[in-house]
Design a protein around this motif. Sequence first.
Motif, PDB file in Angstrom:
ATOM      1  N   PHE B 153      29.040  68.236 -36.902  1.00 54.19           N
ATOM      2  CA  PHE B 153      30.274  68.472 -37.648  1.00 54.19           C
ATOM      3  C   PHE B 153      30.877  69.824 -37.265  1.00 54.19           C
ATOM      4  O   PHE B 153      32.062  69.933 -36.958  1.00 54.19           O
ATOM      5  N   ARG B 154      30.035  70.859 -37.240  1.00 55.34           N
ATOM      6  CA  ARG B 154      30.546  72.210 -36.985  1.00 55.34           C
ATOM      7  C   ARG B 154      30.929  72.384 -35.518  1.00 55.34           C
ATOM      8  O   ARG B 154      31.924  73.030 -35.212  1.00 55.34           O
ATOM      9  N   GLU B 155      30.109  71.831 -34.612  1.00 55.45           N
ATOM     10  CA  GLU B 155      30.462  71.999 -33.199  1.00 55.45           C
ATOM     11  C   GLU B 155      31.746  71.243 -32.890  1.00 55.45           C
ATOM     12  O   GLU B 155      32.610  71.738 -32.169  1.00 55.45           O
ATOM     13  N   ALA B 156      31.873  70.044 -33.458  1.00 53.93           N
ATOM     14  CA  ALA B 156      33.064  69.238 -33.185  1.00 53.93           C
ATOM     15  C   ALA B 156      34.317  69.930 -33.707  1.00 53.93           C
ATOM     16  O   ALA B 156      35.321  70.025 -33.010  1.00 53.93           O
ATOM     17  N   LEU B 157      34.258  70.446 -34.933  1.00 55.30           N
ATOM     18  CA  LEU B 157      35.460  71.066 -35.509  1.00 55.30           C
ATOM     19  C   LEU B 157      35.657  72.498 -35.007  1.00 55.30           C
ATOM     20  O   LEU B 157      36.768  72.928 -34.766  1.00 55.30           O
ATOM     21  N   GLY B 158      34.557  73.233 -34.857  1.00 53.84           N
ATOM     22  CA  GLY B 158      34.670  74.654 -34.527  1.00 53.84           C
ATOM     23  C   GLY B 158      34.870  74.925 -33.053  1.00 53.84           C
ATOM     24  O   GLY B 158      35.555  75.866 -32.671  1.00 53.84           O
ATOM     25  N   ASN B 159      34.237  74.133 -32.191  1.00 55.10           N
ATOM     26  CA  ASN B 159      34.371  74.346 -30.755  1.00 55.10           C
ATOM     27  C   ASN B 159      35.098  73.212 -30.068  1.00 55.10           C
ATOM     28  O   ASN B 159      35.495  73.315 -28.921  1.00 55.10           O
ATOM     29  N   GLY B 160      35.208  72.093 -30.762  1.00 52.52           N
ATOM     30  CA  GLY B 160      35.834  70.930 -30.158  1.00 52.52           C
ATOM     31  C   GLY B 160      34.952  70.255 -29.129  1.00 52.52           C
ATOM     32  O   GLY B 160      35.424  69.557 -28.249  1.00 52.52           O
ATOM     33  N   THR B 161      33.650  70.474 -29.214  1.00 54.45           N
ATOM     34  CA  THR B 161      32.753  69.852 -28.239  1.00 54.45           C
ATOM     35  C   THR B 161      31.609  69.139 -28.965  1.00 54.45           C
ATOM     36  O   THR B 161      31.381  69.351 -30.146  1.00 54.45           O
ATOM     37  N   LYS B 175      43.736  72.825 -31.548  1.00 50.66           N
ATOM     38  CA  LYS B 175      42.969  74.064 -31.446  1.00 50.66           C
ATOM     39  C   LYS B 175      41.736  73.956 -32.313  1.00 50.66           C
ATOM     40  O   LYS B 175      41.807  73.457 -33.441  1.00 50.66           O
ATOM     41  N   PRO B 176      40.571  74.407 -31.821  1.00 51.17           N
ATOM     42  CA  PRO B 176      39.372  74.341 -32.644  1.00 51.17           C
ATOM     43  C   PRO B 176      39.518  75.190 -33.909  1.00 51.17           C
ATOM     44  O   PRO B 176      40.202  76.211 -33.901  1.00 51.17           O
ATOM     45  N   LEU B 177      38.887  74.758 -34.973  1.00 54.44           N
ATOM     46  CA  LEU B 177      38.906  75.497 -36.231  1.00 54.44           C
ATOM     47  C   LEU B 177      37.852  76.593 -36.171  1.00 54.44           C
ATOM     48  O   LEU B 177      36.679  76.335 -36.378  1.00 54.44           O
ATOM     49  N   LEU B 178      38.301  77.803 -35.904  1.00 53.67           N
ATOM     50  CA  LEU B 178      37.370  78.912 -35.705  1.00 53.67           C
ATOM     51  C   LEU B 178      36.433  79.101 -36.890  1.00 53.67           C
ATOM     52  O   LEU B 178      35.250  79.399 -36.736  1.00 53.67           O
ATOM     53  N   ILE B 179      36.966  78.879 -38.093  1.00 59.67           N
ATOM     54  CA  ILE B 179      36.170  79.177 -39.289  1.00 59.67           C
ATOM     55  C   ILE B 179      34.908  78.335 -39.353  1.00 59.67           C
ATOM     56  O   ILE B 179      33.905  78.749 -39.926  1.00 59.67           O
ATOM     57  N   MET B 180      34.907  77.166 -38.712  1.00 60.14           N
ATOM     58  CA  MET B 180      33.737  76.304 -38.806  1.00 60.14           C
ATOM     59  C   MET B 180      32.500  76.885 -38.127  1.00 60.14           C
ATOM     60  O   MET B 180      31.384  76.528 -38.466  1.00 60.14           O
ATOM     61  N   VAL B 181      32.681  77.754 -37.143  1.00 54.37           N
ATOM     62  CA  VAL B 181      31.498  78.332 -36.508  1.00 54.37           C
ATOM     63  C   VAL B 181      31.082  79.640 -37.187  1.00 54.37           C
ATOM     64  O   VAL B 181      30.042  80.194 -36.873  1.00 54.37           O
TER      65      VAL B 181
END
Lengths: 195, 211
Positions: B153-161, B175-181
């Motif tokens: 969940f976090r990698e997909a939303l935060g980094n887009g990978t 754009k990836p959601l920076l806050i997720m990482v």
Amino acid sequence: MTGKDILKITLNLVVVYVVGGLILAIVHANTSPIRFANKVAAEKAALNSMMPEAEDTPLLGVWKIHDKEAKYYAATKDGKTIGYIVQSFGKGYSSYINTLIAVGRDFKVIKVKILDQKETPGLGDVIEEVDFTNRLIGKDAEHLKALKTDTTEYVQAVTGATISSRAVTDDAVRNGVDFIRNKMKEGGPGNVRRK
Amino acid sequence: MSAENELSNWELIKNGVLKENTIFKLALSLCPAIAVTTKLKDGFFMGLAVVFVQVMVNLTVSAMRKFIHPRIRLPIFMLIISGWVTVVNLLMDALVPDVYKNVGLYIQLIVAFASILARAEMFASKNKIVPSMFDGIGMGLGFLVALIFVSMFREALGNGTIFAGTSFAMSIGAKPLLIMVLPAGGFFAVGLLMALFNWLYTRYGTKSHAG
């Protein structure tokens, strides 16, 4: 608590410590050669990847930055020095960033590789990626400056990782390049001594 | 003997993954669930290490349960846990050095996982070796599954990978959601997934008698 209890507790602890210690000793003895070999192989592979065209990378010596010992090497081909590889450290946001820098005879950066860092995962650690380290290629000490603005003359910092970008560019790499340039000017270029 | 002892081995595993899922149900050991879940690969190996430690600790404690004096059982459990954690630590350093570089710090933290000590105290010290092993597998797997979901969940939303592969988010122009990482995103991710898990669990999970 009776004497029997005390005896049993003592026996419990002794058994756990002795058996546990034995297991750890066996695992450690069996894995430490692998870990050592990994380390040596990783160092060699890292040096090799810095300058693939170099035939040999003799260690020139050790220098100090941030009170840490860093190694520097010559890169030779056909007995001639074609460049230098310098290890350096930069003080980042949450760690010292261990970097390896390859420079040519003109002391411009050929390649930068981050060996080890503990910057914020997912944020500061993007400095490890080639997207960032490629931005340093071709720069001399005077142009190793991380800026927040769009730039190709200097080095553009990664958004959200300005401190880590600066630590690599302004601290580790610039100091490393400066060091090797001054060092080689003193001793004369191409003066390879094996240590 | 406790009532739990009557559960079959399969039910013990299901219990660990669903009914008493460490992260989503018991909300224990949330620290690693937030610290190492910015990338799927890190979360996955962290989960594997926990499975190993949990199973080995449960086996050891269960085998020694009649031998350990009740007064010092907790220090003894801690010694056993730290012993096995050190083993995992050494093994991972030697066998998967590139993963170890990322999760090494948190592997050592497994010593302090509430969930591992809790299972040693509540289950393994009261049950036979085989059920204890399955309980360990179940609890460990529950943790692993939770870490996989949170880090995916976090990698997909935060980094887009996913698994550090190519960025699919970039390809659709998002754009990836920076806050997720960031740590705050970890809380969001765990909270949201916990809510989803419990909603699904109460809706579908409780219908079958084993849960």
